[in-house]
Enzyme design. Structure first.
Site, PDB file in Angstrom:
ATOM      1  CB  SER A  78      36.095  45.622   5.309  1.00  0.00           C
ATOM      2  OG  SER A  78      37.394  46.148   5.469  1.00  0.00           O
ATOM      3  CB  SER A 120      40.580  45.787   5.426  1.00  0.00           C
ATOM      4  OG  SER A 120      40.280  46.903   6.231  1.00  0.00           O
ATOM      5  CE  LYS A 144      37.720  49.716  16.133  1.00  0.00           C
ATOM      6  NZ  LYS A 144      37.952  51.125  15.800  1.00  0.00           N
ATOM      7  CG  ASN A 176      42.887  49.778  16.110  1.00  0.00           C
ATOM      8  OD1 ASN A 176      43.997  49.404  16.474  1.00  0.00           O
ATOM      9  ND2 ASN A 176      42.687  50.982  15.605  1.00  0.00           N
ATOM     10  CG  ASP A 189      41.792  54.350  15.650  1.00  0.00           C
ATOM     11  OD1 ASP A 189      42.061  53.923  14.511  1.00  0.00           O
ATOM     12  OD2 ASP A 189      40.786  54.004  16.289  1.00  0.00           O
ATOM     13  N   GLY A 212      35.700  66.115  19.514  1.00  0.00           N
ATOM     14  CA  GLY A 212      35.108  64.788  19.522  1.00  0.00           C
ATOM     15  C   GLY A 212      35.778  63.845  20.492  1.00  0.00           C
ATOM     16  CB  ALA A 213      35.045  62.529  23.585  1.00  0.00           C
ATOM     17  N   GLY A 214      34.668  60.413  20.601  1.00  0.00           N
ATOM     18  CA  GLY A 214      34.267  59.064  20.207  1.00  0.00           C
ATOM     19  C   GLY A 214      35.473  58.146  20.232  1.00  0.00           C
ATOM     20  N   GLY A 215      35.383  57.007  19.564  1.00  0.00           N
ATOM     21  CA  GLY A 215      36.455  56.023  19.583  1.00  0.00           C
ATOM     22  C   GLY A 215      37.782  56.564  19.094  1.00  0.00           C
ATOM     23  CB  ALA A 216      38.894  58.048  15.891  1.00  0.00           C
TER      24      ALA A 216
END
Length: 169
Positions: A22, A24, A73, A94, A109, A133-137
């Protein structure tokens, strides 16, 4: 990082598996230094088997908070004291904020995306919103759009493991 860690330095981190790749820490620690904040951000390699103990450690060690990434998550939600409306609807968190031992879970997000639209002069309240799109984000963005008053949300997604996310009311 030229910032010196002291006995007053506050700790934040990332709970993920893997986490060592990461960027981050570089991003957050640079921001802390620029803002003159006595804080440090580190990565913790935490998987599903350790997430409950990691949440307890946030309280015990008095971390300011943590970011949460895969695979934690969804699992982390059950160990927190409170979930924001978006995190509750999404079923994933998150960001954890520690308010004197009371751990609040958020999903940033969708908030980040909608804030970016507002910065560009786009208000979604009362408007039709289309999402690819219907993923996590994508799910987080759709939930935040609904919370912020979009009148209609259309989601286009291939028939994959995220298909059901787009079908939920």
């Amino acid at each position: 990082m030229s910032q010196r860690v002291t006995g007053h330095t506050e700790l934040l981190g990332l709970l993920a598996m893997p986490s060592r790749q990461s960027n981050s820490p570089l991003m957050h620690n640079s921001a802390f230094e620029k803002l003159g904040l006595d804080m440090v951000y580190v990565c913790f390699e935490v998987g599903l088997n350790e997430i409950e103990e990691a949440v307890k450690a946030i309280r015990t060690l008095k971390l300011v908070g943590c970011n949460v990434s895969m695979p934690n998550k969804s699992a982390v939600c059950r160990y927190l004291d409170m979930l924001s409306p978006a995190a509750k609807l999404i079923g994933a968190c998150n960001t954890i904020v520690n308010k004197n031992g009371h751990l609040e879970g958020h999903n940033t997000d969708g908030i980040g995306f909608v804030s970016m639209l507002k910065d560009k002069g786009i208000d979604i309240k009362g408007k039709k919103f289309t999402l690819a799109g219907a993923g996590g984000a994508g799910t987080a963005i759709a939930v935040q759009a609904a919370l912020d008053g979009a009148s209609e949300i259309s989601i286009f997604n291939i028939q994959d493991e995220f298909w059901a996310n787009g079908e939920k009311p």
